[in-house]
Design an enzyme around this catalytic site. Structure first.
Site, short mmCIF file in Angstrom:
data_model
loop_
_atom_site.label_atom_id
_atom_site.label_comp_id
_atom_site.label_asym_id
_atom_site.label_seq_id
_atom_site.Cartn_x
_atom_site.Cartn_y
_atom_site.Cartn_z
N CYS A 2 -5.56 -6.47 -7.08
CA CYS A 2 -6.07 -6.98 -7.58
C CYS A 2 -7.85 -8.00 -7.28
O CYS A 2 -7.99 -8.21 -6.63
CB CYS A 2 -6.15 -8.82 -8.66
SG CYS A 2 -4.37 -8.07 -9.07
N ARG A 27 -8.89 -2.61 -5.02
CA ARG A 27 -8.26 -3.39 -5.06
C ARG A 27 -7.36 -3.33 -6.04
O ARG A 27 -5.63 -4.57 -5.67
CB ARG A 27 -9.34 -5.18 -5.45
CG ARG A 27 -9.92 -5.11 -4.13
CD ARG A 27 -10.68 -6.45 -4.96
NE ARG A 27 -9.60 -7.43 -4.12
CZ ARG A 27 -9.68 -8.01 -2.31
NH1 ARG A 27 -10.45 -8.14 -1.94
NH2 ARG A 27 -8.65 -8.85 -2.46
N TRP A 73 -3.84 -5.61 -9.96
CA TRP A 73 -2.97 -3.94 -9.33
C TRP A 73 -1.51 -4.97 -9.53
O TRP A 73 -1.11 -6.44 -9.32
CB TRP A 73 -3.05 -4.88 -7.83
CG TRP A 73 -2.22 -3.67 -7.59
CD1 TRP A 73 -1.95 -2.41 -7.17
CD2 TRP A 73 -0.31 -3.62 -6.60
NE1 TRP A 73 -0.93 -1.94 -6.65
CE2 TRP A 73 -0.03 -2.31 -6.21
CE3 TRP A 73 -0.60 -5.24 -6.61
CZ2 TRP A 73 1.18 -2.81 -5.44
CZ3 TRP A 73 1.13 -5.67 -5.93
CH2 TRP A 73 2.15 -3.88 -5.81
N ASN A 99 -6.41 -13.78 -8.69
CA ASN A 99 -5.85 -13.28 -7.89
C ASN A 99 -4.68 -13.67 -6.72
O ASN A 99 -5.34 -14.85 -5.97
CB ASN A 99 -7.52 -12.10 -6.27
CG ASN A 99 -6.85 -11.69 -5.73
OD1 ASN A 99 -5.46 -10.99 -5.52
ND2 ASN A 99 -6.96 -11.29 -5.14
N GLY A 100 -4.40 -13.09 -6.95
CA GLY A 100 -3.03 -13.91 -5.82
C GLY A 100 -1.54 -13.94 -6.73
O GLY A 100 -0.90 -12.92 -7.62
N GLU A 479 0.07 8.46 10.88
CA GLU A 479 -0.44 8.32 10.78
C GLU A 479 -1.15 9.18 9.87
O GLU A 479 -1.14 9.46 8.36
CB GLU A 479 -1.97 7.45 11.90
CG GLU A 479 -3.55 7.54 11.06
CD GLU A 479 -3.01 6.78 9.51
OE1 GLU A 479 -2.18 5.81 9.66
OE2 GLU A 479 -4.38 7.20 8.77
N LYS A 483 -1.30 9.72 5.89
CA LYS A 483 -2.60 9.72 5.65
C LYS A 483 -2.44 10.50 3.77
O LYS A 483 -2.44 11.06 2.85
CB LYS A 483 -3.43 10.98 5.58
CG LYS A 483 -3.98 9.55 6.74
CD LYS A 483 -5.11 9.45 6.17
CE LYS A 483 -5.45 7.79 5.79
NZ LYS A 483 -4.73 6.49 6.07
N GLU A 486 -0.48 9.51 0.96
CA GLU A 486 -0.38 8.46 -0.64
C GLU A 486 -2.09 9.15 -1.02
O GLU A 486 -2.02 8.64 -1.85
CB GLU A 486 -1.23 7.36 0.78
CG GLU A 486 -2.49 7.26 1.51
CD GLU A 486 -3.10 6.41 1.97
OE1 GLU A 486 -2.49 5.10 1.80
OE2 GLU A 486 -3.71 6.69 3.80
N HIS A 502 18.03 15.73 15.47
CA HIS A 502 19.41 15.04 15.38
C HIS A 502 19.46 14.40 13.92
O HIS A 502 20.10 13.29 13.59
CB HIS A 502 18.82 13.53 16.24
CG HIS A 502 18.67 13.91 17.57
ND1 HIS A 502 20.17 14.12 18.23
CD2 HIS A 502 17.57 13.90 18.53
CE1 HIS A 502 20.25 14.23 19.50
NE2 HIS A 502 18.40 14.39 19.68
N LYS A 601 -6.49 -1.63 -2.09
CA LYS A 601 -6.78 -1.07 -1.00
C LYS A 601 -6.36 -2.40 0.06
O LYS A 601 -6.09 -2.02 0.93
CB LYS A 601 -8.66 -1.43 -1.07
CG LYS A 601 -9.06 -1.02 0.27
CD LYS A 601 -9.15 0.29 1.49
CE LYS A 601 -10.13 -0.13 2.41
NZ LYS A 601 -9.70 1.02 2.83
O1 M6R Z 1 -5.93 -4.14 5.98
P1 M6R Z 1 -5.47 -4.04 6.38
O2 M6R Z 1 -5.27 -2.67 7.69
O3 M6R Z 1 -4.30 -4.52 6.93
O4 M6R Z 1 -4.47 -2.75 5.62
C1 M6R Z 1 -2.56 -2.42 6.39
C2 M6R Z 1 -2.66 -1.54 5.15
O5 M6R Z 1 -1.97 -1.73 3.94
C3 M6R Z 1 -3.33 0.13 5.69
O6 M6R Z 1 -3.64 0.58 6.36
C4 M6R Z 1 -3.00 1.02 4.19
O7 M6R Z 1 -1.36 1.73 5.01
C5 M6R Z 1 -3.74 1.72 4.26
N1 M6R Z 1 -4.37 2.73 2.93
C6 M6R Z 1 -3.83 3.49 4.75
O8 M6R Z 1 -4.11 4.45 4.46
#
Ligand code: M6R
Length: 606
Positions: A2, A27, A73, A99-100, A479, A483, A486, A502, A601
């Protein structure tokens, strides 16, 4: 998660709130809303993106010199209008955004319901506004102090009161909140990009602090309501960094910013052919003797950490344990005296990573963090922080945040290896001059943009992908897979290529796409032979390989060769093609690239 914003001043409040929310939309974007105080408080909320709120507000007269806004969010309750913020008190005299997470909200709700308060939402937040009404005694700060005493959990909260047309109040614990300082106007926000257009001067509110915001004055209080003074900070970033600057999406812009981010890191952290970590001397003694290093992070930062583990173990021969932050805190980790913990986080606000940091410190372990956002909670609470200097990263999917993390981990590994005598001065010098070439290698990879776009268009209709590699290429696969899934919503899984047979190879058929990542020449023959196994079962095989890798002709449907001179540092460069591939696949599929569904984010909830 949020985002929250508040404004007081003479400008058009609704425009400032809307602009701010647009910049905070990363956010969370399930719903949004604003409350503006004119003769009375008016609230407008909409489900979905800020665009919906903007359209709705355009039809309304919303006048007032102060207001608050929120982009949500969803955690407690569906993304509906009732669950959206701001929340009103029953008599509509107070409005709040939050927010929280309020962990004891059920208990508070029951208490307030017994006192006659009516709840219209399923949120945890609504208890705050009714509590505020309950304790209200004419003094906004005193009332807020009473409210936060009752709250357990995390909050950044802003409160408007109809009775006070010249002020609003805020408080913070475990959720970020900054106060932007203007001339005859002041702002609050979850993050600086929301208000960068208006000011770069700000206060960073600490946990337990509250503030009373007037247009010409900001008064900050500690948790005993004592007025405290604070240093005014300056947000030293180019405002352009928070704009798309002609790119269709932030993600694409951020992918292309990677050479300049690496350049910044080189000039800040490498001097006279040495790794020049400010304050590294303070940790040198600890690092020199440590037996175990713990790397803890989430998501892409965790994947960066895996490359860090690889680099530290290979170069410095120090044992590295790596954990996902949400697991680390509950697994009763073995933390010993003289161990060192490295927390990696782009935002510096990830709840699980922050808790892991606190756990490490409670156990007497020194914490080094690798963080992008200046002054974020993780940066402030660490014993030592190394900033990744990537600038604001707006797209939810991280790109430049990730590559700069990996870059700093390599530097850390090199320095560690050298001070422990695991590599000679000559080797160290050679690595340092090679790592400086990474910027060029990334630039070369980015030149593959058009080629990768064509390949992405060819494969974007497939619904399942396996991404495989060995060694460092397996970490790159993890990674890459994140990508792809997501932003394009294609189901993808990363595998160490030798592991497929396996079990998971049972899923391979003619509709499967298997992407091989091959940057490590010493393991290429093994991965190629694993790719032959899937090819024999009908899979389409696409390979991203380092230039010079041979033996792919009989196995691949398509191959992209990454021009790299620096094999050891492929952990940084090797991800670029898959960032572009994921981007173009998502674009072709019509996905909302910068704001993928269900994500946010900054993950500030457990
Ligand atoms: O802000 P952070 O690096 O701690 O966030 C960790 C993950 O939430 C972040 O890397 C997330 O996996 C990315 N959005 C992926 O692209």
């Amino acid at each position: 998660m949020c985002g929250i914003i508040g404004y007081i001043g003479n400008k058009a409040t609704k425009n400032i709130l809307l602009e701010g929310l647009k910049n905070l939309e990363y956010r969370g974007y399930d719903s949004s809303g604003v409350a503006i105080l004119g003769d009375n408080i008016q609230i407008v909320k909409e489900v979905g993106k800020i665009e919906n709120l903007k359209n709705s507000i355009a039809k309304q007269e919303l006048q007032g010199n102060l207001g608050i806004g929120h982009t949500r969010w969803a955690t407690h309750g569906m993304p509906t209008e009732n669950n959206s913020h701001p929340h009103f008190s029953n008599d509509k005299k107070f409005a709040i955004v939050h927010n929280g997470i309020i962990e004891n909200y059920l208990e508070l709700k029951e208490k307030l319901q017994k006192l006659g308060y009516k709840f219209i939402s399923d949120t945890d937040t609504e208890v705050i506004v009714h509590l505020y009404h309950y304790y209200y005694n004419g003094d906004m700060i005193d009332t807020l102090a009473k409210v936060i005493k009752d709250l357990e959990g995390s909050y950044a909260v802003c409160v408007l009161s109809e009775e006070h047309k010249d002020k609003f109040v805020v408080a913070k614990k475990d959720s970020p909140l900054i106060i932007g300082l203007g001339e005859d106007e002041n702002f609050v926000a979850s993050d600086m990009p929301a208000i960068l257009k208006y000011t770069k001067n700000y206060y960073l509110l600490e946990d337990g602090e509250m503030a009373l915001i007037n247009k010409d004055k900001v008064t900050i209080y500690d948790d005993n309501k004592k007025i405290i003074s604070k240093e005014v900070l300056y947000f030293d970033f180019d405002t352009d960094l928070a704009e798309k600057n002609g790119y269709e999406h932030f993600m694409l812009k951020e992918i292309f910013e990677q050479p300049s981010c690496i350049k910044k890191c080189v000039s800040k952290y490498i001097a006279d052919n040495d790794v020049n970590f400010e304050s590294f001397s303070k940790i040198e003694e600890i690092i020199k003797n440590t037996k175990n290093i713990h790397i803890v992070a989430c998501g892409s930062a965790y994947h960066a950490g895996m490359i860090g583990k690889y680099a530290i173990e290979n170069l410095a021969r120090v044992r590295v344990n790596i954990d996902i932050a949400s697991e680390f805190r509950y697994k009763n980790p073995i933390l010993e005296k003289d161990d060192v913990c490295i927390i990696i986080s782009q935002s510096g606000e990830t709840a699980d990573s922050l808790s892991a940091l606190r756990l490490a410190k409670e156990n007497g372990v020194k914490v080094i963090s690798i963080v992008n956002v200046f002054g974020s909670s993780i940066a402030r609470e660490s014993d030592f922080v190394f900033y990744t200097l990537a600038g604001p990263e707006i797209a939810v999917a991280t790109t430049k945040g990730y590559s700069t993390q990996v870059f700093l981990l390599y530097l850390f590994a090199l320095k560690l290896a050298f001070i422990r005598g695991a590599i000679s001065k000559d080797q160290f010098n050679a690595y340092i001059s090679n790592i400086k070439q990474v910027e060029n290698d990334i630039n070369e990879s980015l030149k593959l943009n058009d080629k990768i776009k064509d390949i992405a268009n060819k494969y974007c209709h497939l619904e399942n992908a396996f991404i495989v590699g060995r060694g460092i290429d397996y970490y790159l696969s993890l990674e890459s897979s994140l990508k792809l899934k997501e932003i394009s919503y294609i189901h993808s899984e990363a595998y160490a290529s030798g592991e497929l047979k396996h079990g998971s190879i049972a899923l391979i058929d003619k509709d499967s796409l298997v992407i091989g990542i091959i940057t490590d020449e010493s393991l290429s023959a093994k991965t190629i032979s694993n790719l032959k196994e899937v090819k024999a079962r009908g899979a389409k095989v696409l390979v991203f390989a380092k230039e010079g890798i041979e033996g792919l002709e009989d196995v691949v449907d398509d191959a992209i060769f990454v021009p790299s001179k620096e094999e050891f540092f492929m952990g940084i460069t090797g991800i670029i093609p898959m960032q572009l591939f994921s981007y173009y696949v998502a674009k072709e599929r019509g996905c909302d690239i910068d704001m993928p569904k269900n994500l946010a984010k900054s993950v500030t909830v457990e």
